[in-house]
Design a protein around this motif. Structure first.
Motif, PDB file in Angstrom:
ATOM      1  N   UNK A 154      37.973  35.717  43.049  1.00 21.67           N
ATOM      2  CA  UNK A 154      38.571  36.560  44.102  1.00 21.67           C
ATOM      3  C   UNK A 154      37.678  37.771  44.385  1.00 21.67           C
ATOM      4  N   UNK A 155      37.193  38.375  43.314  1.00 15.86           N
ATOM      5  CA  UNK A 155      36.353  39.565  43.486  1.00 15.86           C
ATOM      6  C   UNK A 155      35.063  39.209  44.221  1.00 15.86           C
ATOM      7  N   UNK A 156      34.471  38.079  43.815  1.00 13.88           N
ATOM      8  CA  UNK A 156      33.206  37.667  44.439  1.00 13.88           C
ATOM      9  C   UNK A 156      33.371  37.486  45.954  1.00 13.88           C
ATOM     10  N   UNK A 157      34.517  37.019  46.345  1.00 11.82           N
ATOM     11  CA  UNK A 157      34.779  36.782  47.775  1.00 11.82           C
ATOM     12  C   UNK A 157      35.142  38.050  48.532  1.00 11.82           C
ATOM     13  N   UNK A 158      35.441  39.083  47.826  1.00 11.36           N
ATOM     14  CA  UNK A 158      35.991  40.275  48.496  1.00 11.36           C
ATOM     15  C   UNK A 158      34.887  41.196  48.993  1.00 11.36           C
ATOM     16  N   UNK A 194      32.787  47.050  43.710  1.00 10.35           N
ATOM     17  CA  UNK A 194      32.711  45.654  43.264  1.00 10.35           C
ATOM     18  C   UNK A 194      32.071  45.572  41.876  1.00 10.35           C
ATOM     19  N   UNK A 222      41.903  46.533  34.577  1.00  6.51           N
ATOM     20  CA  UNK A 222      41.822  45.690  35.767  1.00  6.51           C
ATOM     21  C   UNK A 222      43.213  45.326  36.282  1.00  6.51           C
ATOM     22  N   UNK A 254      40.164  35.711  38.898  1.00  4.38           N
ATOM     23  CA  UNK A 254      39.902  37.060  39.409  1.00  4.38           C
ATOM     24  C   UNK A 254      38.429  37.260  39.718  1.00  4.38           C
ATOM     25  N   UNK A 255      37.562  36.667  38.902  1.00  2.00           N
ATOM     26  CA  UNK A 255      36.122  36.786  39.193  1.00  2.00           C
ATOM     27  C   UNK A 255      35.810  36.148  40.548  1.00  2.00           C
ATOM     28  N   UNK A 290      41.746  44.041  44.014  1.00  5.36           N
ATOM     29  CA  UNK A 290      40.970  43.174  44.911  1.00  5.36           C
ATOM     30  C   UNK A 290      41.697  43.009  46.248  1.00  5.36           C
ATOM     31  N   UNK A 349      36.004  42.855  34.443  1.00  6.07           N
ATOM     32  CA  UNK A 349      36.277  41.429  34.216  1.00  6.07           C
ATOM     33  C   UNK A 349      35.299  40.817  33.214  1.00  6.07           C
ATOM     34  N   UNK A 357      41.142  35.432  34.162  1.00  7.87           N
ATOM     35  CA  UNK A 357      39.861  36.110  34.365  1.00  7.87           C
ATOM     36  C   UNK A 357      38.972  35.357  35.354  1.00  7.87           C
TER      37      UNK A 357
END
Lengths: 284, 284
Positions: B280-284, A189, A205, B277-278, A210, A196, B274
């Motif tokens: 989405x990443x935070x939730x993953x 992560x 990326x 995606x930030x 993800x 990002x 961006x």
């Protein structure tokens, strides 16, 4: 083997995947066998990289003299595990003219029309070369398995097929160094976040990364099966924790050094009469 | 261009082959444009090698984002002029995964059945890559000419053909850096002598190299013709004195840096959102 006392157990011993190994228990932030810190690791990378470079030249010299043996480094790991950095910072120590490098991404249309080993066989290292596979035929029992791209009986048959394929390679003179690179979900992560946050890393990326994170457990299962079924006597897997890049790089450097040393190479003898040539040169 | 004041004239300016250039007058032990000494050169090689590495990563990033441009380094020179060392010590600074390296020796039986450019075209660099040719299609107007391997009207027609071929390459987005490497007859003798004196260098020695020395004048004539006829606006030759290896290496490093800089590259923009995606990443 290593000549540095910061390795209390050689990488080649402690990282080798053993029967019954449980991937879930692997601390991906650990530095197995190594008692030093990051600064030690960075210094060692340079020192041992130079040793690796010398050994690679020796193999190349023998290759030029007709030796058909080769070394093949197989790098397999999740996104952000550091495969690219391994090529740059470890393989980068050796002479580029002795390296046969290949990346295996999503198969092209042409590749899809062939057996999954077709594209692999085309990229095997020449005699005297260090081959480097960034991903490999193992994609066909990892991403293919996780995404059900072929039925289970098809991917299920591939483990034995791969073992057989690698056995033939080894018998033909290729020393295979298979490195399974494991990064933790948290560290992944962070690394994706960095891509990002920094515009000069956007190109690395891929939104699909993800998506894949949600399949993490299925991937771990597929990696476990890969280690269980394809870590063979002739081509064992080495399990490398990769949360600390500096560790993974010195570890793989040691694995490669060990592989080259196992070839027991010496400089090829002259295939000409040295004295006669000295006289010819003097007259020229 | 270079940012270092030890270059009083940039390599790309002073080394460029000009109409009327006379190869016979070239001091192969000289260091054109450079006012520093060996130690300066060795330090600069590291500093500027790092710059080159950064530029190559930029090209690679753009290649991954669909840019089809490439840089092709063509190394052409007599035995012992230092082509292999150039690959190791200059190209060795960049990430091996972004390099497409090819050597062109005596053509194989298969290659002989094809047009002389056939094997060359197969090895052209991919978009985003630094291609490196250790020898090249110029063998077909050098060794082929000197040894009368084809009639004069055949090799004579090749100069125009090569110019046309390179024009097409350039138009398609390849920046070609052609480096003609010149070692003196005396320095060549020393380097061959070293290969005969040191058993770890035997593998680099080929009795044919001494045979070729007797054809030195014919080779110089063939090189002169090559420079006269194929140093074009779109793909000029750079003439590099090579008796001092450290000089030739920093010179070629500068030529490559100039080629990469001429592409005026910047980091590719994100081809994704961006902020999304930030999240989405935070939730993953």
């Amino acid at each position: 083997m290593t000549d540095d006392s910061l390795w209390e157990t050689p990488a080649v011993t402690i990282l080798r995947s053993q029967p019954g190994f449980d991937l879930e228990g692997l601390d991906r932030n650990s530095t197995p066998g190594f008692t030093g810190k990051k600064a030690d690791g960075e210094r060692l990378l340079e020192e041992r990289g130079a040793v690796l470079s010398g050994l690679q030249e020796l193999l190349y010299a023998n290759g030029r003299s007709g030796d058909s043996r080769s070394v093949l480094l197989v790098l397999q790991g999740m996104d952000t595990s550091g495969k690219g950095g391994m090529v740059r910072h470890v393989v980068g120590h050796v002479d580029p003219q002795g390296v046969d490098h290949a990346s295996f991404g999503v198969p092209t249309d042409e590749e899809k029309q062939h057996h999954y080993l077709w594209r692999i066989k085309k990229q095997l290292p020449r005699g005297g070369y260090l081959g480097v596979f960034d991903r490999s035929h193992y994609e066909d029992v990892l991403v293919v398995r996780v995404h059900d791209l072929v039925p289970p009986n098809v991917w299920g048959a591939r483990y034995d097929e791969i073992n057989q394929f690698e056995k033939e390679l080894v018998d033909a003179g290729t020393t295979i160094v298979k490195v399974a690179m494991f990064v933790s979900l948290d560290e992944q992560k962070k690394r994706l976040q960095e891509r990002l946050d920094r515009p000069e890393k956007y190109w690395k990326y891929n939104p699909g990364d993800v998506t894949e994170r949600k399949l993490w457990p299925a991937y771990q299962e597929a990696y476990q099966a890969m280690l269980d079924k394809t870590s063979t006597e002739h081509a064992p897997w080495y399990v490398v924790p990769c949360d600390r890049k500096w560790y993974s790089r010195i570890a793989v450097t040691e694995l490669l050094i060990d592989a080259f040393e196992s070839l027991d190479l010496s400089w090829p003898p002259a295939d000409f009469d040295v004295e006669i040539e000295k006289a010819r040169l003097a007259e020229s």
